[in-house]
Design a protein around this motif. Structure first.
Motif, PDB file in Angstrom:
ATOM      1  N   THR A  35      22.078  18.087  24.813  1.00  0.00           N
ATOM      2  CA  THR A  35      21.350  17.381  23.747  1.00  0.00           C
ATOM      3  C   THR A  35      22.438  16.896  22.753  1.00  0.00           C
ATOM      4  OG1 THR A  35      19.853  19.429  23.729  1.00  0.00           O
ATOM      5  CG2 THR A  35      20.752  19.152  22.008  1.00  0.00           C
TER       6      THR A  35
ATOM      7  N   TYR B  62      18.293  14.344  24.369  1.00  0.00           N
ATOM      8  CA  TYR B  62      17.292  15.129  23.260  1.00  0.00           C
ATOM      9  C   TYR B  62      17.653  15.624  22.232  1.00  0.00           C
ATOM     10  CZ  TYR B  62      14.938  19.017  21.372  1.00  0.00           C
ATOM     11  OH  TYR B  62      14.830  20.026  20.360  1.00  0.00           O
TER      12      TYR B  62
ATOM     13  N   HIS C 279      16.861  17.686  18.201  1.00  0.00           N
ATOM     14  CA  HIS C 279      15.972  17.603  16.645  1.00  0.00           C
ATOM     15  C   HIS C 279      16.793  17.389  16.093  1.00  0.00           C
ATOM     16  CE1 HIS C 279      19.071  21.235  16.674  1.00  0.00           C
ATOM     17  NE2 HIS C 279      18.381  21.206  17.438  1.00  0.00           N
TER      18      HIS C 279
ATOM     19  N   CYS D 109       8.034  12.911  22.767  1.00  0.00           N
ATOM     20  CA  CYS D 109       8.452  13.043  20.974  1.00  0.00           C
ATOM     21  C   CYS D 109       7.210  14.182  20.644  1.00  0.00           C
ATOM     22  CB  CYS D 109       8.275  11.940  19.861  1.00  0.00           C
ATOM     23  SG  CYS D 109       7.977  12.632  18.822  1.00  0.00           S
ATOM     24  N   HIS D 110       7.710  14.846  19.888  1.00  0.00           N
ATOM     25  CA  HIS D 110       6.982  16.176  19.636  1.00  0.00           C
ATOM     26  C   HIS D 110       6.160  16.234  18.595  1.00  0.00           C
ATOM     27  CE1 HIS D 110       5.682  20.338  18.133  1.00  0.00           C
ATOM     28  NE2 HIS D 110       5.794  20.284  19.092  1.00  0.00           N
TER      29      HIS D 110
ATOM     30  N   SER E  90       9.868  16.976  14.923  1.00  0.00           N
ATOM     31  CA  SER E  90      11.150  17.889  14.715  1.00  0.00           C
ATOM     32  C   SER E  90      11.632  17.683  15.759  1.00  0.00           C
ATOM     33  CB  SER E  90      10.849  18.980  14.475  1.00  0.00           C
ATOM     34  OG  SER E  90       9.935  19.369  15.485  1.00  0.00           O
ATOM     35  N   GLN E  91      10.966  17.073  17.035  1.00  0.00           N
ATOM     36  CA  GLN E  91      12.007  17.166  18.752  1.00  0.00           C
ATOM     37  C   GLN E  91      11.555  15.682  18.943  1.00  0.00           C
ATOM     38  OE1 GLN E  91      12.553  20.454  20.967  1.00  0.00           O
ATOM     39  NE2 GLN E  91      10.219  20.472  19.337  1.00  0.00           N
TER      40      GLN E  91
ATOM     41  N   PHE F 198      12.210  20.552  24.951  1.00  0.00           N
ATOM     42  CA  PHE F 198      11.825  21.226  23.609  1.00  0.00           C
ATOM     43  C   PHE F 198      11.280  22.421  23.741  1.00  0.00           C
ATOM     44  CE2 PHE F 198      11.392  16.431  24.852  1.00  0.00           C
ATOM     45  CZ  PHE F 198      11.067  15.854  23.883  1.00  0.00           C
TER      46      PHE F 198
END
Length: 240
Positions: free
Chosen positions: A75, A89, A91, A110-111, A115-116, A139
């Motif tokens: 992350t 990953y 956010h 991708c969200h 947002s992510q 996610f």
């Protein structure tokens, strides 16, 4: 030297994928090699990475990973200078998730609300062992809210594997058998199809394929299976 993936991204998210055209690297890494681990001159790679950063107006230096065909996801931001991982990953706006390939699958996620985001490197080992599952698990929310893009990779027509690789996939999911076509004592493996099966099984419904083959297009793409010693392309995604 790069192109924009052909998929619908939410406002505020950007993505790009590179090819081998242009750049400062000399054969066999010509020209836009972004990998420091393949034997290319360090100055050439530095110039190529600088051109990428400036040309795409990236908000920060891409988070280059030490990829090992595993399933670890980091992350961003993280405290490791060069994380040993095969997916990233974030956010956090301004963090550029980046993976390198030269036949393996680059998968961007991708969200839908922007947002992510994440980028995953999925060779057959990582794909079989669950790198996509591990990436999707980072996610928050439902997997059905994710969008995915499968970038340039070796096509089924060029990717011959032994029966033991087919057996590993089929042991996990009998449906994987449809992604292998017998050729003599070996099989042609369809990596994009295997990735699609994994993503659909996780609950994703919106997956876009580039349908670009790295092996069959030496003018535009590096291919490790075709050339052996060669450069690396990058696929990137970030929140602006």
């Amino acid at each position: 030297m790069w192109f924009t993936p052909d998929w619908s991204l939410p406002e505020g998210v950007a993505a790009a994928s590179t090819d081998r055209v242009g750049g400062a690297s000399k054969p066999p890494f010509d020209g836009f090699n972004l990998g420091t681990h393949v034997g290319d001159e360090a100055d050439a790679v530095r110039l190529n990475r600088e051109a990428l950063r400036l040309g795409l107006r990236l908000p920060s230096e891409p988070a280059w990973l030490e990829q090992v065909h595993g399933t670890r996801v980091v992350t961003l931001p993280c405290g490791e200078p060069i994380p040993q991982a095969d997916a990233a990953y974030t956010h956090t706006p301004g963090q550029v998730c980046t993976i390198m390939t030269a036949d393996c699958l680059p998968v961007l996620l991708c969200h839908r609300d922007g947002s992510q985001v994440a980028a995953a490197h999925a060779g057959w080992r990582g794909l079989c062992d669950g790198v996509l599952e591990q990436t999707v698990a980072r996610f928050s929310g439902e997997a059905s809210d994710l969008l995915a893009w499968i970038g340039p990779a070796i096509s089924a027509e060029a990717f011959e594997v032994g029966p033991e690789i087919r057996e590993q996939f089929v042991a996990q999911d009998p449906k994987a058998a449809s992604a292998f076509v017998a050729r003599g004592e070996k099989f042609l493996a369809n990596l994009p199809q295997l990735a699609l099966q994994r993503l659909f099984a996780l609950g994703l419904t919106q997956v876009t394929r580039s349908r670009l083959c790295t092996f069959s297009d030496p003018e535009n793409f590096f291919s490790y299976r075709r050339d052996g010693r060669c450069g690396r392309m990058a696929s990137l995604i970030w929140i602006r």
